[in-house]
Design an enzyme around this catalytic site. Structure first.
Site, PDB file in Angstrom:
ATOM      1  N   CYS A  99      -8.866   1.306  89.111  1.00  0.00           N
ATOM      2  CA  CYS A  99      -8.660   0.508  89.136  1.00  0.00           C
ATOM      3  C   CYS A  99      -7.839   0.536  90.633  1.00  0.00           C
ATOM      4  O   CYS A  99      -7.752   1.323  91.441  1.00  0.00           O
ATOM      5  CB  CYS A  99      -7.482   1.053  88.102  1.00  0.00           C
ATOM      6  SG  CYS A  99      -6.502   0.026  87.633  1.00  0.00           S
TER       7      CYS A  99
ATOM      8  N   ASP B 136      -4.293   0.530  90.818  1.00  0.00           N
ATOM      9  CA  ASP B 136      -3.556   1.146  90.322  1.00  0.00           C
ATOM     10  C   ASP B 136      -3.830   2.623  91.883  1.00  0.00           C
ATOM     11  O   ASP B 136      -4.156   3.552  92.654  1.00  0.00           O
ATOM     12  CB  ASP B 136      -3.669   2.652  89.603  1.00  0.00           C
ATOM     13  CG  ASP B 136      -2.434   3.636  89.359  1.00  0.00           C
ATOM     14  OD1 ASP B 136      -1.804   4.207  89.643  1.00  0.00           O
ATOM     15  OD2 ASP B 136      -2.505   2.774  88.114  1.00  0.00           O
TER      16      ASP B 136
ATOM     17  N   ARG C  18      -2.442   5.392  92.189  1.00  0.00           N
ATOM     18  CA  ARG C  18      -2.628   7.021  92.601  1.00  0.00           C
ATOM     19  C   ARG C  18      -3.685   7.431  92.178  1.00  0.00           C
ATOM     20  O   ARG C  18      -3.863   8.048  92.065  1.00  0.00           O
ATOM     21  CB  ARG C  18      -1.717   7.372  90.352  1.00  0.00           C
ATOM     22  CG  ARG C  18      -0.525   7.101  90.583  1.00  0.00           C
ATOM     23  CD  ARG C  18       0.228   6.721  89.668  1.00  0.00           C
ATOM     24  NE  ARG C  18      -0.351   6.124  88.346  1.00  0.00           N
ATOM     25  CZ  ARG C  18       0.145   5.878  87.737  1.00  0.00           C
ATOM     26  NH1 ARG C  18       0.765   6.833  86.904  1.00  0.00           N
ATOM     27  NH2 ARG C  18       0.314   4.753  86.827  1.00  0.00           N
TER      28      ARG C  18
ATOM     29  N   HIS D 240      -8.952   5.144  84.684  1.00  0.00           N
ATOM     30  CA  HIS D 240      -8.084   6.707  84.346  1.00  0.00           C
ATOM     31  C   HIS D 240      -6.729   6.596  83.011  1.00  0.00           C
ATOM     32  O   HIS D 240      -6.666   4.642  82.585  1.00  0.00           O
ATOM     33  CB  HIS D 240      -7.424   6.463  85.764  1.00  0.00           C
ATOM     34  CG  HIS D 240      -6.162   5.050  85.513  1.00  0.00           C
ATOM     35  ND1 HIS D 240      -4.806   5.076  85.966  1.00  0.00           N
ATOM     36  CD2 HIS D 240      -6.624   3.997  86.368  1.00  0.00           C
ATOM     37  CE1 HIS D 240      -4.457   3.902  85.703  1.00  0.00           C
ATOM     38  NE2 HIS D 240      -5.279   3.629  86.378  1.00  0.00           N
TER      39      HIS D 240
ATOM     40  N   CYS E  79      -3.283   3.965  82.123  1.00  0.00           N
ATOM     41  CA  CYS E  79      -3.932   2.965  82.503  1.00  0.00           C
ATOM     42  C   CYS E  79      -2.914   1.250  82.655  1.00  0.00           C
ATOM     43  O   CYS E  79      -3.483   1.709  81.169  1.00  0.00           O
ATOM     44  CB  CYS E  79      -5.640   1.806  82.893  1.00  0.00           C
ATOM     45  SG  CYS E  79      -5.503   1.431  83.928  1.00  0.00           S
TER      46      CYS E  79
HETATM   47 CO    CO Z   1      -5.369   1.608  86.224  1.00  0.00          CO
END
Ligand code: CO
Length: 220
Positions: free
Chosen positions: A43, A45, A47, A99, A102
């Site tokens: 992803c 993302d 993080r 994750h 998400c």
């Molecule tokens: Co995500």
């Protein structure tokens, strides 16, 4: 604005200098070639950075990231990355990494409108619809966690069914596809045990994985 960006450039100079001190010739060696053993499909993302959480250096993992780590058979971007990784770099492992928590998966699960990405996240809603008998009875948090996992499982299937992977296995290339999920709360990766190492394993591996989410016969 300029000063916050300058900080990044300063950080970079320090990092490059430190790397050269710790491992003389590191960049010179890497500039000549890359030979990663892994392709990470994760992803976007911020993080979930592939290198940091697996302790891998530059040059060790080839990375493709998009919203909600989706692999669609008409996505030339993802397919090009997979083909290059498999046929040119000859990676040995492809890991689809989702994750928990998400935002993309949660928006798809809740039906939240977020804009252009709604169309992209239709693929995740398709996952929920396909497995509604296993998912719809779950309460909010359990449903979101299950959707994050189920989305990874489905994308492992999509990678494994791609012609790039099917051709690779047909040629006898040694390569496997795995499904992992990352916990934002503890920083830990979990193996969802859906590894596929041969073309005829896709169906059985996915069927076994789906059984983790028992089907409710009372719902449509
Ligand atoms: Co995500």
């Amino acid at each position: 604005m300029a000063s916050s960006l300058q900080k990044l450039l300063d950080n970079n100079r320090t990092w490059a200098q430190n790397m050269e001190v710790l491992r003389p010739g590191f960049f010179k060696h890497l500039a000549q070639q890359q030979s990663p053993k892994y392709l990470w499909i994760g992803c976007s993302d911020s993080r979930v950075p592939a290198n940091e959480i697996t302790g891998l250096d530059p040059g060790e993992v080839f990375v493709h990231r998009n919203v909600a780590n989706v692999v669609v058979h008409s996505d030339l971007n993802a397919l090009s990355v997979i083909q290059f990784a498999v046929e040119q770099l000859k990676v040995e492992h492809i890991m689809v990494v989702g994750h928990y928590g998400c935002s993309g998966v949660m928006a798809a699960t809740r039906g939240t409108r977020i804009g252009l990405a709604d169309n992209w996240l239709r693929h995740v809603q398709d996952v929920r619809f396909r497995h509604r008998k296993r998912l719809d009875h779950l309460q909010e948090h359990a449903l979101e966690d299950a959707m994050c996992e189920m989305n990874v499982i489905e994308q492992v299937g999509n990678v494994a069914e791609s012609n790039v992977m099917q051709d690779a296995w047909m040629r006898g290339q040694s390569i496997s596809v795995h499904g992992w999920i990352y916990g934002l709360k503890d920083g830990l990766l979990k193996d969802l045990e859906v590894s596929v190492t041969a073309s005829d394993m896709v169906g059985p591996v996915l069927s076994r994985a789906y059984k983790r989410y028992p089907q409710q016969t009372s719902t449509e």
